[in-house]
Design an enzyme around this catalytic site. Structure first.
Site, short mmCIF file in Angstrom:
data_model
loop_
_atom_site.label_atom_id
_atom_site.label_comp_id
_atom_site.label_asym_id
_atom_site.label_seq_id
_atom_site.Cartn_x
_atom_site.Cartn_y
_atom_site.Cartn_z
N HIS A 122 0.83 -1.20 0.00
CA HIS A 122 0.00 0.00 0.00
C HIS A 122 0.88 1.26 0.00
O HIS A 122 2.09 1.20 0.23
CB HIS A 122 -0.93 0.02 1.22
CG HIS A 122 -0.18 0.21 2.50
ND1 HIS A 122 0.60 -0.78 3.06
CD2 HIS A 122 -0.04 1.30 3.31
CE1 HIS A 122 1.16 -0.32 4.16
NE2 HIS A 122 0.80 0.94 4.33
N ARG A 126 4.71 6.37 14.13
CA ARG A 126 4.71 6.92 12.76
C ARG A 126 4.02 8.27 12.70
O ARG A 126 2.96 8.47 13.30
CB ARG A 126 4.00 5.94 11.83
CG ARG A 126 4.18 6.27 10.35
CD ARG A 126 3.33 5.38 9.48
NE ARG A 126 1.95 5.84 9.45
CZ ARG A 126 0.95 5.20 8.85
NH1 ARG A 126 1.19 4.07 8.22
NH2 ARG A 126 -0.26 5.68 8.86
C1 SIN Z 1 3.13 1.09 7.62
O1 SIN Z 1 2.47 0.45 6.82
O2 SIN Z 1 3.22 2.32 7.57
C2 SIN Z 1 3.89 0.36 8.72
C3 SIN Z 1 5.03 -0.39 8.18
C4 SIN Z 1 5.69 -1.23 9.23
O3 SIN Z 1 5.13 -1.44 10.31
O4 SIN Z 1 6.79 -1.73 8.96
#
Ligand code: SIN
Length: 299
Positions: free
Chosen positions: A104, A284
């Protein structure tokens, strides 16, 4: 003075000798941003930063987005999304355990998808031999576009595709049997905030002007303006093409890594090859980008 070491890979570079907890001088910021646009993904190792410092650095890139899955906002910091398989002393998840289970582009389901994401690793799982688990794979959507046959490139001009949060929600929910799963259903009010959106199938990067294949397996539902079967076959062909191994960089995490990736010129997939008691804990931020557009002028 930090160093930039490009990876021997389709994308990515490591930035060495930089402390993101300290404000970057304007010239350093510009050098870093140029490297970001050249390489699509930057790795900063050994970052011991607080949520405030993570937010402050992210905000230099633009306005921060607040994720619709509000259950997993870091308490007190709605701009930080917790991604984790860890549960607290009451058994309550401290973060989303399901993040990135399908290829994604972060927030391609909104009209102004994320320009970039900044993911900070606090805890990384390892196997018994000490090898890190929970890698993240990144595919270059520039390389993917460039490798398309010319006839396909011509066919894609002017086509638009629908992107939907509920599409990735349903896909991940259907995978529940695989490991931890704790996506929280949206309220009707939240659903209204993430209506389906249309984006061009090929877009022009807002900074580098390169052409990008902008469809992804998780969030893109359909291609408009084609007979249903033809559109579905084309979409499947494109999403399969987009993450061919020759376009992919695989990141093995270390605690303290902060990765900053361009969501226009990459898409990604997280490996869910670990489970408690092996802990993975990440934070994040996502920075709002511009509305994707296709500009027919050559780069
Ligand atoms: C995400 O899809 O932004 C997370 C990726 C991850 O947890 O490595």
């Amino acid at each position: 003075m930090f160093q930039i070491r490009p990876f021997d890979a389709p994308l990515g570079a490591e930035v060495i000798d930089i402390d993101l907890g300290k404000p970057l001088a304007a010239a350093d910021y510009e050098r870093m941003i140029n490297a970001f646009h050249d390489h699509s993904l930057l790795v900063f190792r050994d970052q011991d930063i607080t949520p405030e410092q993570h937010i402050a650095f992210s905000k230099r890139l633009g306005e921060l987005q607040v994720h619709i899955q509000s259950t997993y906002h870091l308490p007190g910091y709605p701009e930080i999304y917790s991604i984790s398989n860890v549960v607290d002393e009451n058994g309550k998840p401290i973060g989303l355990a399901d993040a990135g289970k399908v290829w994604h582009t972060d927030l391609s389901y909104v009209t102004q998808p994320s320009r970039c994401s900044l993911l900070h690793a606090l805890e990384v799982p390892h196997d018994d031999s000490g090898k890190p688990l929970g890698d993240t794979l990144f595919a270059s959507t520039i390389r993917a576009y460039e490798a398309l046959p010319d006839a396909t490139k011509r066919r894609l001009v002017g086509l638009k595709a629908m992107h939907s949060y509920m599409h990735i929600f349903d896909k991940i929910t259907a995978m529940k049997r695989v490991g931890a799963a704790n996506l929280v259903p949206l309220t009707e009010e939240q659903k209204k905030k993430v209506p389906d959106v249309m984006h061009p199938v090929v877009i022009t990067h807002p900074y580098t002007r390169k052409k990008i294949l902008f469809v992804n397996e998780g969030i893109t539902v359909s291609i408009a303006g084609l007979p249903q079967a033809e559109g579905a076959a084309l979409l499947q062909e494109l999403v399969d093409h987009a993450h061919k191994p020759e376009f992919v960089y695989r990141h093995s995490w270390r605690a303290g890594d902060l990765l900053m990736w361009d969501n226009f010129s990459t898409q990604h997939l997280a490996m869910h090859d670990y489970a408690l008691p092996r802990r993975r804990r990440m934070r994040r931020t996502t920075v709002q980008g511009s509305t994707p557009v296709y500009d027919p002028l050559p780069t």
